[in-house]
Motif scaffolding. Structure first.
Motif: not given
Ligand code: HEM
Ligand code: HEM
Length: 125
Positions: A101-105
């Motif tokens: 999720g953090l990498a996607s953001i």
């Protein structure tokens, strides 16, 4: 090609080769579990990096800016983490989801940064 354009094109070629190898592996094993990983390596990796490469090749002055280099670093690091963690997630590791999720953001923020970096090509300085 040089600088940011070249960096993005090398990244694109690496994604293209790895993504097609995964596609071939999926086809040969008839196990399509990693279909979203393959799809995103090809489009988010190969196609998007190639578009960025040609953009910076067409506008070398923009490519020499510090923000363009930050755009490359952010897109490359976030993209690789996104795709590796997506692979691990689909391979049965749900605990990795927060990193995914953090990498996607972070990858999305790279796109927003690119919109800012690219604005001289649209409106001039
Ligand atoms: C060696 C070449 C390739 C092989 C063997 C291959 C193989 C596959 C396989 C087996 C699937 C899963 C299909 C399914 O489960 O419905 C797939 C899906 C996909 N591939 Fe490839 N692929 C290749 C090249 C490419 C390229 C060059 C791109 C894009 C530039 C691409 C983009 C996609 C996309 C977006 C999907 C998902 C399609 C969907 O949402 O149904 N692939 N590929
Ligand atoms: C922040 C980055 C992104 C996130 C979090 C994201 C998320 C997703 C999700 C949740 C799906 C549905 C997967 C499924 O139903 O199994 C999907 C599908 C898809 N996305 Fe993305 N996406 C991102 C970026 C992109 C980009 C930049 C592209 C194109 C350049 C793209 C192209 C696709 C395609 C072609 C599919 C259909 C193939 C598939 O089902 O895997 N995505 N994406």
């Amino acid at each position: 090609m040089s600088g940011t354009a070249r960096n993005f094109f090398i990244l694109a070629l690496a994604y293209g080769i790895v993504g097609m190898m995964l596609g071939l592996h999926m086809a040969m094993s008839q196990d399509h579990t990693q279909m979203p990983t393959h799809a995103h390596i090809m489009v988010l990796g190969w196609l998007m990096s190639a578009v960025f490469a040609f953009f910076y090749h067409l506008f070398p002055e923009i490519g020499r800016s510090l923000l363009a280099r930050i755009h490359f670093a952010l897109t490359a690091v976030a993209g690789v983490i996104l795709l590796v963690t997506l692979y691990l997630f689909l391979a049965g590791n749900p605990a990795i989801e927060p990193v995914l999720g953090l990498a996607s953001i972070a990858f999305f923020l790279g796109m927003v940064l690119f919109a800012w970096v690219a604005r001289p090509a649209l409106f001039g300085r």
